[in-house]
Scaffold this motif. Structure first.
Motif, short mmCIF file in Angstrom:
data_model
loop_
_atom_site.label_atom_id
_atom_site.label_comp_id
_atom_site.label_asym_id
_atom_site.label_seq_id
_atom_site.Cartn_x
_atom_site.Cartn_y
_atom_site.Cartn_z
N VAL A 159 1.86 -8.28 -10.30
CA VAL A 159 0.90 -9.07 -11.06
C VAL A 159 0.32 -8.20 -12.18
O VAL A 159 0.27 -8.62 -13.33
N GLU A 160 -0.12 -6.99 -11.83
CA GLU A 160 -0.67 -6.04 -12.80
C GLU A 160 0.06 -4.71 -12.66
O GLU A 160 0.32 -4.26 -11.56
N ASP A 161 0.34 -4.07 -13.79
CA ASP A 161 1.00 -2.77 -13.78
C ASP A 161 0.16 -1.78 -12.98
O ASP A 161 -1.04 -1.66 -13.21
N PRO A 162 0.79 -1.06 -12.05
CA PRO A 162 0.03 -0.15 -11.18
C PRO A 162 -0.22 1.23 -11.79
O PRO A 162 0.05 2.24 -11.18
N GLY A 163 -0.74 1.28 -13.00
CA GLY A 163 -0.98 2.55 -13.67
C GLY A 163 -1.79 3.53 -12.84
O GLY A 163 -1.44 4.69 -12.69
N LEU A 164 -2.88 3.07 -12.26
CA LEU A 164 -3.73 3.94 -11.44
C LEU A 164 -3.79 3.48 -9.99
O LEU A 164 -4.73 3.80 -9.26
N GLY A 165 -2.84 2.71 -9.58
CA GLY A 165 -2.82 2.17 -8.22
C GLY A 165 -2.60 0.67 -8.26
O GLY A 165 -2.54 0.06 -9.32
N MET A 166 -2.48 0.10 -7.10
CA MET A 166 -2.22 -1.34 -7.01
C MET A 166 -3.47 -2.12 -7.37
O MET A 166 -4.58 -1.72 -7.01
N SER A 167 -3.26 -3.24 -8.03
CA SER A 167 -4.39 -4.14 -8.30
C SER A 167 -4.82 -4.76 -6.98
O SER A 167 -4.04 -4.83 -6.02
N PRO A 168 -6.06 -5.23 -6.89
CA PRO A 168 -6.51 -5.88 -5.65
C PRO A 168 -5.62 -7.07 -5.26
O PRO A 168 -5.33 -7.26 -4.08
N ALA A 169 -5.15 -7.84 -6.25
CA ALA A 169 -4.29 -8.99 -5.95
C ALA A 169 -2.95 -8.54 -5.37
O ALA A 169 -2.45 -9.13 -4.40
N ASP A 170 -2.35 -7.51 -5.96
CA ASP A 170 -1.07 -7.01 -5.45
C ASP A 170 -1.23 -6.38 -4.07
O ASP A 170 -0.39 -6.55 -3.19
N LEU A 171 -2.32 -5.64 -3.87
CA LEU A 171 -2.56 -5.03 -2.57
C LEU A 171 -2.73 -6.11 -1.50
O LEU A 171 -2.13 -6.02 -0.42
N HIS A 172 -3.51 -7.12 -1.80
CA HIS A 172 -3.71 -8.23 -0.86
C HIS A 172 -2.38 -8.91 -0.54
O HIS A 172 -2.07 -9.18 0.62
N GLN A 173 -1.56 -9.16 -1.56
CA GLN A 173 -0.25 -9.80 -1.36
C GLN A 173 0.64 -8.92 -0.48
O GLN A 173 1.32 -9.43 0.41
N SER A 174 0.63 -7.61 -0.72
CA SER A 174 1.50 -6.72 0.07
C SER A 174 1.06 -6.67 1.54
O SER A 174 1.91 -6.66 2.43
N ILE A 175 -0.23 -6.66 1.79
CA ILE A 175 -0.72 -6.64 3.17
C ILE A 175 -0.41 -7.95 3.88
O ILE A 175 0.02 -7.96 5.04
N LYS A 176 -0.59 -9.04 3.18
CA LYS A 176 -0.28 -10.36 3.75
C LYS A 176 1.21 -10.45 4.08
O LYS A 176 1.59 -10.93 5.16
#
Length: 86
Positions: free
Chosen positions: A53-70
């Motif tokens: 969703v967002e480029d992980p320049g400094l880490g995963m975005s909250p949306a991507d992190l939530h999606q990965s955990i789900k």
């Protein structure tokens, strides 16, 4: 193909989960494996990818992190269910 580990964890039940960022196709890949764990010593695993969703320049975005955990939770649940038959 260049991949970077975004997060990884192992739980008490024997599941190992990690999330990789695939730079080439701009996606995350969630991998879940069960080593031993009722699988009679076999390494059993599942993997699934989703677009960034967002480029992980400094880490995963909250949306991507939530999606990965789900996604990881679902893959673990599917593996638990399939291992119940072993």
């Amino acid at each position: 193909m260049s991949k970077a580990i975004m997060w990884a964890e192992a739980d008490a039940r024997g599941f190992e989960t990690e999330c990789l960022f695939n730079e080439d196709n701009r996606s995350y890949e969630v991998l879940v494996s069960a080593k031993g764990l009722g699988a009679k010593g076999l390494g059993i695993g599942r993997a699934e990818s989703f677009p960034v969703v967002e480029d992980p320049g400094l880490g995963m975005s909250p949306a991507d992190l939530h999606q990965s955990i789900k996604l990881a939770d679902r893959l673990v649940w599917e593996m638990e269910r399939s291992l119940g038959d072993l």
